[in-house]
Design a protein around this motif. Sequence first.
Motif, mmCIF file in Angstrom:
data_model
loop_
_atom_site.group_PDB
_atom_site.id
_atom_site.type_symbol
_atom_site.label_atom_id
_atom_site.label_comp_id
_atom_site.label_asym_id
_atom_site.label_seq_id
_atom_site.Cartn_x
_atom_site.Cartn_y
_atom_site.Cartn_z
ATOM 1 N N THR A 3 0.838 -1.203 0.000
ATOM 2 C CA THR A 3 0.000 0.000 0.000
ATOM 3 C C THR A 3 0.873 1.252 0.000
ATOM 4 O OG1 THR A 3 -1.729 -1.173 1.230
ATOM 5 C CG2 THR A 3 -1.822 1.254 1.210
ATOM 6 N N VAL A 24 -12.736 8.316 -8.797
ATOM 7 C CA VAL A 24 -12.527 6.902 -8.504
ATOM 8 C C VAL A 24 -13.149 6.612 -7.144
ATOM 9 C CG1 VAL A 24 -10.423 6.709 -9.875
ATOM 10 C CG2 VAL A 24 -10.274 7.328 -7.469
ATOM 11 N N ALA A 26 -13.268 3.546 -3.644
ATOM 12 C CA ALA A 26 -12.597 2.447 -2.967
ATOM 13 C C ALA A 26 -12.946 1.118 -3.646
ATOM 14 C CB ALA A 26 -12.984 2.424 -1.497
ATOM 15 N N LEU A 36 -7.908 10.972 -10.755
ATOM 16 C CA LEU A 36 -8.414 10.543 -9.442
ATOM 17 C C LEU A 36 -9.484 11.481 -8.909
ATOM 18 C CD1 LEU A 36 -4.958 9.662 -7.825
ATOM 19 C CD2 LEU A 36 -6.567 8.110 -8.965
ATOM 20 N N SER A 50 -3.177 9.544 -11.293
ATOM 21 C CA SER A 50 -2.517 8.567 -10.434
ATOM 22 C C SER A 50 -1.090 8.351 -10.918
ATOM 23 C CB SER A 50 -3.267 7.241 -10.468
ATOM 24 O OG SER A 50 -2.570 6.249 -9.732
ATOM 25 N N VAL A 56 -7.689 0.971 -5.511
ATOM 26 C CA VAL A 56 -7.920 1.976 -4.471
ATOM 27 C C VAL A 56 -8.342 1.278 -3.183
ATOM 28 C CG1 VAL A 56 -9.257 4.003 -3.791
ATOM 29 C CG2 VAL A 56 -8.588 3.688 -6.189
ATOM 30 N N ARG A 57 -7.521 1.409 -2.158
ATOM 31 C CA ARG A 57 -7.861 0.812 -0.873
ATOM 32 C C ARG A 57 -8.811 1.715 -0.091
ATOM 33 N NH1 ARG A 57 -6.202 -2.661 3.245
ATOM 34 N NH2 ARG A 57 -4.743 -3.664 1.816
ATOM 35 N N MET A 59 -10.286 6.048 0.090
ATOM 36 C CA MET A 59 -10.248 7.471 -0.264
ATOM 37 C C MET A 59 -10.035 8.281 1.007
ATOM 38 S SD MET A 59 -10.622 7.644 -3.550
ATOM 39 C CE MET A 59 -10.866 9.406 -3.706
ATOM 40 N N LEU A 74 -5.472 9.386 -1.341
ATOM 41 C CA LEU A 74 -5.991 8.032 -1.176
ATOM 42 C C LEU A 74 -4.850 7.067 -0.886
ATOM 43 C CD1 LEU A 74 -5.187 6.441 -4.057
ATOM 44 C CD2 LEU A 74 -7.049 7.824 -4.909
ATOM 45 N N LEU A 76 -3.363 3.399 -2.080
ATOM 46 C CA LEU A 76 -3.419 2.594 -3.291
ATOM 47 C C LEU A 76 -2.638 1.305 -3.093
ATOM 48 C CD1 LEU A 76 -4.358 2.706 -6.306
ATOM 49 C CD2 LEU A 76 -2.076 3.581 -6.838
#
Length: 437
Positions: A3, A24, A26, A36, A50, A56-57, A59, A74, A76
Amino acid sequence: MKTVEVRVPDIGDFRDVEVIELMVAAGEKIARDQSLVLVESDKASMEIPSPQAGIVREMKVRLGDRISEGSLLLLLDVEDDGEAAADVGDVPDNGKKAGMEMQWREDAVSVVSPLSQDNGLRHAVDDTKAARAQGALPHASPSVRKYARELGVDLRHVRGTGPKERIMKTDVQGYVRALLNREGSPNRFDNVMNLPPWPSLDFSQYGETELQPLSRIKKISGPNLHRNWVMIPHVTQYEQADVTELEAFRKSVNGRYRQEDIQLTVLAFVVKACVAALKKYPEFNASLDATGENLILKRYYHIGFATDTAQGLVVPVIRDADRKGVIQIAREMTQLSSLAREGKLNPSDMQGASFTITSLGSIGGTYFTPLINAPEVAIVGLSRITTQPVWDGEQFRPRLILPLSLSYDHRVIDGVQGVRFATYLAKVLSDMKETLL
């Protein structure tokens, strides 16, 4: 899989730009350079891309948030291929990037307009505001503080409607409207200026109506234009330039560069002519300082040119126009105009102008009064070129005439200087040489 943090990259001198669209979400898989978020700065919208592909983990921003260079956008999830992932807009710990110091301190508002001194306008519209602790800094962003300073508003008397009573720009506008509309107050602006109240009518009683919101650009630029018109004593000087030889030269050059897909316009020559006039009359390439008692003369020549877009006018800037030929200026104008129409101008593309040109020549008209783009002290407007009979001492001959409209700040420039600048500019345009290329 690992991440990484994705942060706001370098967006020029702008801070606290508003997030107006999340592009975008999650769990979404995104590609490198995919947009983004969409943010809005002064007179422009920008998409932040990006730096790499991933999923995307989480926002870290929401609609309406204010972000700046280095803000976390975010988290990522990316493939762990052993290659270090570069964050967007990483800000070094010392708070500096590329030699530019980042200033985050929020200064207290201390500037009050002359109208608000000693006449009661600094008192609160709502008596509950008096309960605010004296000396405490109101919660507001730097852009809102700057806006309040320009209007002469003391933020200690404004109630914030944002999160944690944060003062928003709309709160400042509401405060000013409330002051303007206070019934029975001897200190209302309309009384000071001896103006009747603004008419409020139900137009639907006369026929069908439609409510059409202003574009974002017009909402942003409108208050600035109003401020410039009210606070700057405009004077407009009109002049005519004989561009017969210039137009013939322009057409011959266009034929010469047709294979390179370069289209020279009169505006490109006017940029170069304005530089010559600014060098001869440097007080036009200047700004008043904050006290209004000193003139800041600029030794650079960055020329802004107004560009029409579907959302309204924007003003890209040709930097160091004195060091560039007309061909290079024309090429940059084409590129910047294209980006403006696509809404892809960067804030840095519209910063730092020392003088502005606005042209209505492609539409028509004869003369008009262009509004000065503060903190500049002058602006020139171009109207449509027409064929007119001109007496040469023996007979009338057809000549191509370009109408010029020069607006200037009368606090800085007097009428004689205005006439001299306008006539010199017309003279340069009437006798442009090929060496300008």
